[in-house]
Motif scaffolding. Sequence first.
Motif, PDB file in Angstrom:
ATOM      1  N   VAL A   1      -8.564  -2.579 -12.741  1.00 56.19           N
ATOM      2  CA  VAL A   1      -7.916  -1.492 -12.006  1.00 56.19           C
ATOM      3  C   VAL A   1      -8.964  -0.891 -11.079  1.00 56.19           C
ATOM      4  CG1 VAL A   1      -6.307  -1.011 -13.898  1.00 56.19           C
ATOM      5  CG2 VAL A   1      -8.447   0.287 -13.727  1.00 56.19           C
ATOM      6  N   ALA A   2      -8.518  -0.035 -10.170  1.00 56.80           N
ATOM      7  CA  ALA A   2      -9.421   0.617  -9.228  1.00 56.80           C
ATOM      8  C   ALA A   2      -9.334   2.125  -9.406  1.00 56.80           C
ATOM      9  CB  ALA A   2      -9.072   0.234  -7.786  1.00 56.80           C
ATOM     10  N   ALA A   3     -10.475   2.783  -9.432  1.00 58.84           N
ATOM     11  CA  ALA A   3     -10.507   4.246  -9.514  1.00 58.84           C
ATOM     12  C   ALA A   3     -10.159   4.829  -8.149  1.00 58.84           C
ATOM     13  CB  ALA A   3     -11.883   4.721  -9.956  1.00 58.84           C
ATOM     14  N   CYS A   4      -9.392   5.912  -8.138  1.00 58.92           N
ATOM     15  CA  CYS A   4      -8.953   6.513  -6.878  1.00 58.92           C
ATOM     16  C   CYS A   4      -8.834   8.023  -7.068  1.00 58.92           C
ATOM     17  CB  CYS A   4      -7.617   5.915  -6.413  1.00 58.92           C
ATOM     18  SG  CYS A   4      -6.220   6.289  -7.500  1.00 58.92           S
ATOM     19  N   ASN A   5      -8.470   8.709  -5.985  1.00 59.96           N
ATOM     20  CA  ASN A   5      -8.187  10.146  -5.982  1.00 59.96           C
ATOM     21  C   ASN A   5      -9.300  10.964  -6.633  1.00 59.96           C
ATOM     22  OD1 ASN A   5      -5.636   8.983  -5.140  1.00 59.96           O
ATOM     23  ND2 ASN A   5      -4.754  11.016  -5.490  1.00 59.96           N
TER      24      ASN A   5
ATOM     25  N   HIS B   1      -1.301   4.958  -9.884  1.00 59.13           N
ATOM     26  CA  HIS B   1      -0.796   4.967  -8.511  1.00 59.13           C
ATOM     27  C   HIS B   1      -0.520   3.520  -8.115  1.00 59.13           C
ATOM     28  CE1 HIS B   1      -2.160   9.191  -7.880  1.00 59.13           C
ATOM     29  NE2 HIS B   1      -3.112   8.817  -8.734  1.00 59.13           N
ATOM     30  N   ASN B   2       0.712   3.228  -7.823  1.00 61.00           N
ATOM     31  CA  ASN B   2       1.095   1.875  -7.397  1.00 61.00           C
ATOM     32  C   ASN B   2       0.983   1.801  -5.875  1.00 61.00           C
ATOM     33  OD1 ASN B   2       2.100  -0.664  -7.137  1.00 61.00           O
ATOM     34  ND2 ASN B   2       4.033  -0.286  -8.183  1.00 61.00           N
ATOM     35  N   ARG B   3      -0.167   1.351  -5.404  1.00 61.74           N
ATOM     36  CA  ARG B   3      -0.444   1.323  -3.974  1.00 61.74           C
ATOM     37  C   ARG B   3      -0.913  -0.062  -3.548  1.00 61.74           C
ATOM     38  NH1 ARG B   3      -4.211   6.739  -3.937  1.00 61.74           N
ATOM     39  NH2 ARG B   3      -2.564   8.298  -4.144  1.00 61.74           N
TER      40      ARG B   3
ATOM     41  N   THR C   1     -12.020   3.065  -4.642  1.00 57.34           N
ATOM     42  CA  THR C   1     -11.689   3.244  -3.240  1.00 57.34           C
ATOM     43  C   THR C   1     -12.902   3.770  -2.477  1.00 57.34           C
ATOM     44  OG1 THR C   1     -10.822   5.448  -3.764  1.00 57.34           O
ATOM     45  CG2 THR C   1      -9.235   3.640  -3.655  1.00 57.34           C
ATOM     46  N   THR C   2     -13.029   3.371  -1.231  1.00 58.80           N
ATOM     47  CA  THR C   2     -14.153   3.791  -0.404  1.00 58.80           C
ATOM     48  C   THR C   2     -14.121   5.304  -0.189  1.00 58.80           C
ATOM     49  OG1 THR C   2     -12.877   3.424   1.613  1.00 58.80           O
ATOM     50  CG2 THR C   2     -14.191   1.570   0.789  1.00 58.80           C
TER      51      THR C   2
ATOM     52  N   ASP D   1      -6.774   9.963   0.457  1.00 62.28           N
ATOM     53  CA  ASP D   1      -5.880  10.093  -0.697  1.00 62.28           C
ATOM     54  C   ASP D   1      -5.853  11.521  -1.219  1.00 62.28           C
ATOM     55  OD1 ASP D   1      -5.136   7.446  -0.619  1.00 62.28           O
ATOM     56  OD2 ASP D   1      -6.652   6.801  -2.076  1.00 62.28           O
ATOM     57  N   LEU D   2      -7.013  12.159  -1.243  1.00 61.55           N
ATOM     58  CA  LEU D   2      -7.057  13.546  -1.700  1.00 61.55           C
ATOM     59  C   LEU D   2      -6.319  14.470  -0.734  1.00 61.55           C
ATOM     60  CD1 LEU D   2     -10.771  13.855  -2.909  1.00 61.55           C
ATOM     61  CD2 LEU D   2      -8.739  13.660  -4.325  1.00 61.55           C
ATOM     62  N   ALA D   3      -6.461  14.209   0.561  1.00 61.87           N
ATOM     63  CA  ALA D   3      -5.791  15.058   1.548  1.00 61.87           C
ATOM     64  C   ALA D   3      -4.277  14.947   1.452  1.00 61.87           C
ATOM     65  CB  ALA D   3      -6.265  14.690   2.949  1.00 61.87           C
ATOM     66  N   CYS D   4      -3.778  13.776   1.083  1.00 65.06           N
ATOM     67  CA  CYS D   4      -2.328  13.557   0.973  1.00 65.06           C
ATOM     68  C   CYS D   4      -1.795  13.883  -0.413  1.00 65.06           C
ATOM     69  CB  CYS D   4      -1.988  12.111   1.329  1.00 65.06           C
ATOM     70  SG  CYS D   4      -2.415  11.638   3.019  1.00 65.06           S
TER      71      CYS D   4
END
Length: 246
Positions: A121-125, A161-163, A179-180, A187-190
Amino acid sequence: MTFSRTPTISNRPAVLPVTARTASARPQKQEVSKGRHTIPPNFPTRNQRRTLQGGRSLHTDNAPIPTLVTLSTLPGPSSMHLLMVLRLLEPFSSSCAFLHTRTTSLYGRASLVELLVPYDVAACNQLAAWIWIGGVFPRRLDIVSNSHFRTPVYGLTLRVHNRQLAQEQLMTLGRLRITTPVRTACDLACDQSSNFDEQAKLSTIYSILERYHIPCRACLTLLNNNPRWHGHSAGIRLFNRLRKIM
């Protein structure tokens, strides 16, 4: 009055001159006395390796402290509470914490998250933001995956998050995908979740852009190229506010 000369008894051993005979008769290793115990001459000292039967070696030094510390590895709840008060441990829950000194670097934080999230999986947000800049550990683990994970990890909820992520929007730190910084800031802004304070969001995004020297126009370009993202208009407004600050 007469004085008799009495030989003085000394506890010091007699010092003999070193000759070839005395040097050969001198033992190479002697037992060392410590209090009531006598250490044999071949006893291993600290940081020595002892060879066991079968060619295995045993290191006499202490085992390293793991990054994740659970209540079962400590004498009791009071020990964990004391380590938390001293800020040596950062808690996930009342029964699990992580070693603070292991998360002071970027790769240290990534290695900790790698122990928490599922494989591939990938870490995000917010989770990705914590890896990039540190700070307070988030209460939820944000990951990108097509699977559904409902079981909490050490008391932490997995937020899936299914992205669809382009290859240039992903990086690998050690064995963890993340995520970069540009994609994380977008992602945080949205993100319109209720548990994320607007002021905290603005401060977090500002810290990411400043630390990794990312201009606001790079984030605005990414958002303009993906107008169907959820929360797209809110992200555009936030970066337009940041352009006036930075």
